[in-house]
Design a protein around this motif. Sequence first.
Motif, mmCIF file in Angstrom:
data_model
loop_
_atom_site.group_PDB
_atom_site.id
_atom_site.type_symbol
_atom_site.label_atom_id
_atom_site.label_comp_id
_atom_site.label_asym_id
_atom_site.label_seq_id
_atom_site.Cartn_x
_atom_site.Cartn_y
_atom_site.Cartn_z
ATOM 1 N N ALA A 122 0.708 -0.694 -0.320
ATOM 2 C CA ALA A 122 -0.110 -0.194 -0.136
ATOM 3 C C ALA A 122 1.076 0.981 -0.015
ATOM 4 O O ALA A 122 1.734 1.378 1.068
ATOM 5 N N MET A 123 0.735 2.087 -0.726
ATOM 6 C CA MET A 123 1.836 3.103 -1.022
ATOM 7 C C MET A 123 0.960 4.273 -1.340
ATOM 8 O O MET A 123 -0.286 4.821 -1.908
ATOM 9 N N ILE A 124 1.259 5.413 -0.342
ATOM 10 C CA ILE A 124 0.160 6.908 -0.052
ATOM 11 C C ILE A 124 1.116 8.170 -1.207
ATOM 12 O O ILE A 124 2.192 7.822 -0.294
ATOM 13 N N GLY A 125 0.447 8.564 -2.041
ATOM 14 C CA GLY A 125 1.536 9.746 -2.186
ATOM 15 C C GLY A 125 0.728 11.110 -2.793
ATOM 16 O O GLY A 125 -0.917 10.651 -2.678
ATOM 17 N N ARG A 126 1.108 11.788 -3.282
ATOM 18 C CA ARG A 126 0.574 13.037 -3.146
ATOM 19 C C ARG A 126 1.388 13.800 -4.884
ATOM 20 O O ARG A 126 2.543 13.462 -5.089
ATOM 21 N N LYS A 127 0.401 14.623 -5.490
ATOM 22 C CA LYS A 127 1.903 15.403 -6.593
ATOM 23 C C LYS A 127 2.491 17.127 -5.832
ATOM 24 O O LYS A 127 1.570 17.603 -4.881
ATOM 25 N N ASN A 128 3.752 17.016 -5.943
ATOM 26 C CA ASN A 128 4.244 17.942 -5.257
ATOM 27 C C ASN A 128 4.381 19.421 -6.609
ATOM 28 O O ASN A 128 3.369 19.486 -7.444
ATOM 29 N N GLU A 129 5.105 20.153 -6.179
ATOM 30 C CA GLU A 129 4.477 21.364 -6.957
ATOM 31 C C GLU A 129 5.210 21.143 -8.600
ATOM 32 O O GLU A 129 4.803 21.609 -8.989
ATOM 33 N N TYR A 178 8.498 -1.992 -6.326
ATOM 34 C CA TYR A 178 7.489 -1.162 -5.870
ATOM 35 C C TYR A 178 7.451 -0.814 -7.504
ATOM 36 O O TYR A 178 6.348 0.497 -7.486
ATOM 37 N N ALA A 179 7.966 -1.097 -8.637
ATOM 38 C CA ALA A 179 7.095 -0.153 -9.674
ATOM 39 C C ALA A 179 5.554 -0.514 -10.129
ATOM 40 O O ALA A 179 5.259 0.557 -10.129
ATOM 41 N N THR A 180 5.392 -1.355 -9.395
ATOM 42 C CA THR A 180 4.050 -1.516 -9.803
ATOM 43 C C THR A 180 3.345 -0.663 -9.054
ATOM 44 O O THR A 180 2.091 0.220 -9.377
ATOM 45 N N ALA A 181 3.122 -0.046 -7.895
ATOM 46 C CA ALA A 181 2.687 0.180 -6.314
ATOM 47 C C ALA A 181 2.924 2.446 -6.984
ATOM 48 O O ALA A 181 1.727 2.795 -7.248
ATOM 49 N N VAL A 182 4.106 2.612 -7.232
ATOM 50 C CA VAL A 182 4.077 3.666 -7.472
ATOM 51 C C VAL A 182 3.013 4.338 -9.058
ATOM 52 O O VAL A 182 2.413 4.865 -8.687
ATOM 53 N N GLY A 183 3.160 3.303 -10.064
ATOM 54 C CA GLY A 183 2.597 3.295 -11.146
ATOM 55 C C GLY A 183 0.958 3.639 -11.313
ATOM 56 O O GLY A 183 0.041 4.521 -10.836
ATOM 57 N N LEU A 184 0.775 2.265 -9.591
ATOM 58 C CA LEU A 184 -1.022 2.936 -8.778
ATOM 59 C C LEU A 184 -1.059 3.982 -8.699
ATOM 60 O O LEU A 184 -2.013 4.613 -8.788
ATOM 61 N N VAL A 185 -0.327 5.063 -7.798
ATOM 62 C CA VAL A 185 -0.365 6.414 -6.890
ATOM 63 C C VAL A 185 -0.700 7.095 -7.845
ATOM 64 O O VAL A 185 -1.162 7.958 -7.788
ATOM 65 N N MET A 186 -0.008 7.078 -9.096
ATOM 66 C CA MET A 186 0.346 8.134 -10.739
ATOM 67 C C MET A 186 -0.923 7.809 -10.648
ATOM 68 O O MET A 186 -1.964 8.823 -11.303
ATOM 69 N N ASP A 187 -1.562 6.829 -11.345
ATOM 70 C CA ASP A 187 -2.583 6.330 -11.912
ATOM 71 C C ASP A 187 -3.667 7.094 -11.496
ATOM 72 O O ASP A 187 -4.979 7.600 -11.837
ATOM 73 N N GLY A 188 -3.509 6.860 -9.742
ATOM 74 C CA GLY A 188 -4.937 7.515 -9.126
ATOM 75 C C GLY A 188 -4.587 8.817 -9.044
ATOM 76 O O GLY A 188 -6.160 9.554 -8.777
ATOM 77 N N LEU A 189 -3.411 9.554 -9.375
ATOM 78 C CA LEU A 189 -3.444 11.030 -8.993
ATOM 79 C C LEU A 189 -3.737 11.497 -10.328
ATOM 80 O O LEU A 189 -4.496 12.722 -10.253
ATOM 81 N N LYS A 190 -3.753 11.128 -11.600
ATOM 82 C CA LYS A 190 -4.633 10.946 -13.039
ATOM 83 C C LYS A 190 -5.707 11.149 -12.423
ATOM 84 O O LYS A 190 -6.398 12.241 -13.512
#
Length: 443
Positions: A19-26, A373-385
């Motif tokens: 489970a990976m939590i992410g957000r977009k920075n500036e 963690y490539a897939t997890a990072v990709g899923l976080v990016m997908d969620g942000l998109k």
Amino acid sequence: MENNKISVGLDVGTTKIVAMIGRKNEYGKAEILGIGRAKSLGVHRGVVNNITQTIQSIQQAVQEAEAESGLKIEEVTVGIAGQHIRSLQHSDYITRPNSELVIDDEDIDRLINQVHKLVMLPGEEIIHVLPQEYKIDGQAEIKEPIGMYGGRLEANFHVVVGQVSSIRNIGRCVKSAGLELEGITLEPLASANAVLSQEEKEAGVALIDIGGGTTDLAVFKDGIIRHTAVIPFGGNVITEDIKEGCSIIEKQAELLKIKFGSAWPGENKDNEIVSIPGLRGREPKEITLKNLSKIIHARVVEIVEQVYVEIKNYGHEEQKKKLIAGIVLTGGGAQLKHLKQLVEYITGMDTRIGFPNEHLAGDSDEEIASPLYATAVGLVMDGLKRQERKRIEKAAEEAAEEIVASPSTEVEEEEPMLLPKKERRSFLDKLTERVKDFLDNAE
């Protein structure tokens, strides 16, 4: 901090659940705020085979990520893969009733919906319909038909098919773990978004994601995904072979593979030996590293050759479809020593290891930038998109409502008001909704 600005990727794998939590920075990069991982007990070859154990593993990973980030996780973007995923090529056409009007989104939706009527095997359902290129009145190789005139609209499609029960099972596990399903993404696509650059996708590249239970393949050319496949072998079968070949327990086999394993037997000398403690006071076992890498080599060659067959099925050997950027390896299995050289030797294609650091914020933890963690990072990016898309759609709706609400007395308007462009919803968004509905009704 607003909770709607964060995105959570949930990678339900055969060996681990992340489970990976992410957000977009500036700067538009993904900043990872927390990560949790748990041993995956109820998943076999990417498919859930024990609901209770999978729920427990998901909860454990989520709690760990929450503790690290201090945030509460409510919604997740989950990845689907597994041996039930297959893909096919299909072409279809529609005849437009009025060729005087330009082609719009509705025409393309009609064409895509027609593909969804394809008859599948029992239990299978179309997950993804990806248009490749269009043809209008016989004129081929059109990338973007919107805004053009024509009577007959044709397209080649890449259709990804999977077992709907497997997808619902994952949805069920997520819901039972007390989480909401924000989106569903195909794991090879998530990994590709995390490790491939746009230039590579244009030039032609094959992404090989070697996981624990399965090896996922995604082939890109001219910026479009052309082929996907899931091969039901991964790092676990290599561990299994070491266990059988050396007569040791699985835990020791896994450690041996990680610490001393190599995909190229030639580099180990005959006198290099590793000693493994015996069980419960038994004599220790001595294993030569040459034998160890011979076992690994045999299985890795088998996996790579199967992947290469799929790359050939796509048509890599044709001049027009050549993958100029070669192969990118990612996933936990990509960390095996000398794997890159072996893949280059078997396929004759340029190869590199894919790290998901291109889209990560500069100060990210080194551990997160691992192929693991490539897939997890990709899923976080997908969620942000996906959140970005929802925001644009909402803004477009609000702007449209304002125009309707305000009386149009002022005729002299300086410049036309531009509405934010509404993106067409991908089928995975619709699939997510259908899975949600199914789960709500099944309660």
